[in-house]
Design a protein around this motif. Structure first.
Motif, PDB file in Angstrom:
ATOM      1  N   HIS A   4       0.872  -1.169   0.000  1.00 43.33           N
ATOM      2  CA  HIS A   4       0.000   0.000   0.000  1.00 43.33           C
ATOM      3  C   HIS A   4       0.911   1.222   0.000  1.00 43.33           C
ATOM      4  O   HIS A   4       2.134   1.086   0.028  1.00 43.33           O
ATOM      5  CB  HIS A   4      -0.874   0.040   1.261  1.00 43.33           C
ATOM      6  CG  HIS A   4      -1.733  -1.181   1.472  1.00 43.33           C
ATOM      7  ND1 HIS A   4      -3.036  -1.260   1.040  1.00 43.33           N
ATOM      8  CD2 HIS A   4      -1.468  -2.360   2.077  1.00 43.33           C
ATOM      9  CE1 HIS A   4      -3.537  -2.443   1.368  1.00 43.33           C
ATOM     10  NE2 HIS A   4      -2.603  -3.128   2.005  1.00 43.33           N
ATOM     11  N   CYS A  39      -4.845   5.798  -0.014  1.00 41.05           N
ATOM     12  CA  CYS A  39      -3.818   4.803  -0.326  1.00 41.05           C
ATOM     13  C   CYS A  39      -3.375   5.068  -1.760  1.00 41.05           C
ATOM     14  O   CYS A  39      -4.203   5.218  -2.648  1.00 41.05           O
ATOM     15  CB  CYS A  39      -4.377   3.391  -0.205  1.00 41.05           C
ATOM     16  SG  CYS A  39      -3.199   2.133  -0.732  1.00 41.05           S
ATOM     17  N   GLU A  85      -1.202   3.157  -3.662  1.00 37.30           N
ATOM     18  CA  GLU A  85      -0.600   2.033  -4.383  1.00 37.30           C
ATOM     19  C   GLU A  85      -1.713   1.030  -4.615  1.00 37.30           C
ATOM     20  O   GLU A  85      -2.325   0.551  -3.655  1.00 37.30           O
ATOM     21  CB  GLU A  85       0.523   1.414  -3.545  1.00 37.30           C
ATOM     22  CG  GLU A  85       1.319   0.361  -4.270  1.00 37.30           C
ATOM     23  CD  GLU A  85       2.122   0.937  -5.419  1.00 37.30           C
ATOM     24  OE1 GLU A  85       3.000   1.765  -5.179  1.00 37.30           O
ATOM     25  OE2 GLU A  85       1.832   0.555  -6.569  1.00 37.30           O
ATOM     26  N   CYS A 109      -3.862  -1.732  -4.513  1.00 39.55           N
ATOM     27  CA  CYS A 109      -3.657  -2.818  -3.557  1.00 39.55           C
ATOM     28  C   CYS A 109      -4.783  -3.824  -3.566  1.00 39.55           C
ATOM     29  O   CYS A 109      -4.921  -4.629  -2.655  1.00 39.55           O
ATOM     30  CB  CYS A 109      -3.475  -2.238  -2.154  1.00 39.55           C
ATOM     31  SG  CYS A 109      -4.890  -1.284  -1.587  1.00 39.55           S
ATOM     32  N   HIS A 112      -9.017  -0.815  -3.021  1.00 43.83           N
ATOM     33  CA  HIS A 112      -7.949   0.191  -2.971  1.00 43.83           C
ATOM     34  C   HIS A 112      -8.505   1.613  -2.842  1.00 43.83           C
ATOM     35  O   HIS A 112      -7.945   2.449  -2.149  1.00 43.83           O
ATOM     36  CB  HIS A 112      -7.109   0.066  -4.244  1.00 43.83           C
ATOM     37  CG  HIS A 112      -6.229   1.232  -4.516  1.00 43.83           C
ATOM     38  ND1 HIS A 112      -5.216   1.609  -3.660  1.00 43.83           N
ATOM     39  CD2 HIS A 112      -6.202   2.108  -5.540  1.00 43.83           C
ATOM     40  CE1 HIS A 112      -4.614   2.673  -4.173  1.00 43.83           C
ATOM     41  NE2 HIS A 112      -5.183   2.989  -5.289  1.00 43.83           N
ATOM     42  N   MET A 147      -9.837   2.987   1.137  1.00 37.97           N
ATOM     43  CA  MET A 147      -9.065   3.006   2.393  1.00 37.97           C
ATOM     44  C   MET A 147      -8.397   4.372   2.553  1.00 37.97           C
ATOM     45  O   MET A 147      -7.179   4.486   2.544  1.00 37.97           O
ATOM     46  CB  MET A 147      -8.046   1.853   2.451  1.00 37.97           C
ATOM     47  CG  MET A 147      -7.139   1.693   1.269  1.00 37.97           C
ATOM     48  SD  MET A 147      -6.018   0.260   1.422  1.00 37.97           S
ATOM     49  CE  MET A 147      -4.986   0.716   2.800  1.00 37.97           C
TER      50      MET A 147
HETATM   51 CU   LIG Z   1      -3.965   0.135  -0.132  1.00 37.03          CU
END
Ligand SMILES: [Cu+2]
Ligand code: HEC
Length: 415
Positions: free
Chosen positions: A199, A234, A236, A238, A242, A245
């Motif tokens: 992340h 976040c 990246e 993930c 994604h 978050m």
């Molecule tokens: Cu993430």
């Protein structure tokens, strides 16, 4: 003469373009990189603007020259192309100029990068752990730890056929249940890692963007100048959620922060111990922890230790308590290299079973964990309690018979 006039007109046109350009850039600030609320974020913004204007000037000069040539030397005016091959002078010039421009940009950028990397002398350390799909915040040495997930209002609205108009939801998808609360005016060090996939913890207004990688601890820091709420996400990709978050940082004046922390401790959302075991499941290397070897960071608490902890530290914990806590710390931080069985993976990662350091005088073992040695990274970011526990666990497991280590021993060794 004709030519001179043309050039003058061209220059006037360009400067007026530049002027209106700058006005646009400032009034349209919402399209720009946010300036943020930390010294580093101001510097980053400054660098960004500097490079931007260098690009603008280059763009104007290059396209200006091009359009001017096309216009002034057009075929209908009888222009005849020059015929020449290779010009060493020209080639040197057009290599040298970009070279110097790049150097001029690299010098201030490098200075800021070095500053960003200097996580020494932090007042408070926060361990940030990424999970699919939430964040965990651990106030190192403060016994405060909690998860931060997407706010219920956003979560409800995002469901298919939820029937909720997302425009009516405050801070849709950038709101959480438990924000990360931080004091202003204090240097805060983040230890960023992940429990599953990669992340990235990104809050641009406090100039922090760092990958959260399982098995690694990345360090970064901030010092927030003014109270406020800062939002991030976040950064990246993930997995499925994604986009769900987000990160919310709430910066409070120091006294309010202290009150909040005290209440949080009393309120006792003590998931710290349980979570320690699951953090960093496959720590193979921790290269980013290495700089701490040159400059061990003291994890100084913003608030004094709670009254309840003081007598316990003085009297010391029982061996059973230390071992029970230490086992979790061991599995979370040491087992990746030394294995759950303590057998290690010789020759690189030595066995702790029968280890002279682990069973010898405790000072040696404490120093090894605080400072690291060769391939073993330092673990000074762990709390005194964690280190005391893990060393007692190592000294009294798998047939080892070594000394009990108390938090006070570790605290003394840090000095
Ligand atoms: Cu993430
Ligand atoms: C990244 C891998 C790694 C991790 C994680 C790790 N160690 Fe180590 N450890 C090593 C290596 C490598 C050595 C040998 C260092 C040397 O002497 O060159 C070592 C040596 C030791 C020794 C001395 C062993 C001996 O007999 O020389 C002790 C004690 C020890 N580690 C404890 C711990 C504890 C406690 C933890 C968890 C807090 C931990 N280690 C986490 C790699 C690791």
């Amino acid at each position: 003469m004709q030519k001179m006039l043309g050039l003058a007109r061209f220059a006037a046109l360009m400067s007026s373009l530049l002027a209106s350009g700058s006005a646009l850039a400032y009034t349209g600030a919402k399209w720009n990189l946010p300036e943020g609320v930390t010294e580093i974020s101001h510097e980053v913004h400054g660098l960004h603007m500097m490079v931007f204007w260098i690009c603008v000037v280059i763009g104007v000069v290059v396209f200006g020259a091009m359009f001017y040539s096309v216009f002034a030397h057009r075929k209908s005016k009888g222009a005849v192309a020059a015929k020449f091959h290779e010009s060493t002078t020209v080639e040197i010039i057009w290599t040298a100029i970009p070279f110097f421009i790049l150097v001029a940009m690299a010098i201030p950028a490098a200075a800021t990068l070095v500053k960003m990397d200097d996580t020494r002398n932090a007042d408070l350390s926060i361990k940030v752990t990424g999970y699919q799909w939430k964040w965990q915040y651990e106030y190192v040495g403060e016994d405060v730890s909690y998860f931060s997930t997407l706010a219920k209002t956003s979560n409800k609205a995002r469901q298919l056929q939820s029937g909720v108009d997302v425009n009516t939801v405050d801070n849709y998808l950038v709101d959480v249940d438990n924000p990360l609360v931080l004091p202003v005016g204090k240097k805060i060090r983040f230890l960023i890692t992940s429990n599953d996939v990669i992340h990235a913890w990104w809050v641009s207004q406090i100039a922090v963007k760092k990958d959260a990688i399982p098995g690694y601890i990345n360090e970064v820091w901030t010092k927030i100048d003014e109270p406020g709420t800062f939002r991030g996400v976040c950064a990246e990709l993930c997995g499925r959620d994604h986009g769900f978050m987000p990160i919310v940082v709430k910066a409070l004046p120091e006294d309010e922060f202290k009150a909040w922390l005290a209440e949080k401790k009393g309120g006792g959302e003590q998931v710290a111990a349980a979570a320690t075991t699951s953090v960093m499941p496959a720590a193979a290397t921790m290269t980013d922890a290495a700089p701490a070897a040159e400059a061990p960071v003291e994890v100084a608490a913003v608030t004094p230790a709670p009254a309840a902890a003081a007598p316990a530290a003085a009297a010391g914990k029982s061996k059973e308590d230390l071992v029970a806590h230490g086992e979790k710390v061991y599995k979370g931080n040491c087992a990746a290299c030394h294995q759950v069985t303590g057998a290690g993976m010789p020759p690189t990662f030595p066995a702790l079973v029968g280890s002279k350091v682990a069973t010898g005088p405790k000072a040696g073992a404490i120093a090894q964990v605080l400072k690291g040695k060769n391939m073993m990274p330092p673990f000074s970011q762990l709390s005194d309690d964690d280190i005391a526990g893990v060393l007692t666990y190592v000294a009294s497991s798998w047939g080892n018979k070594g000394e009990i280590v108390q938090a006070a021993d570790v605290a003394a060794a840090r000095k």
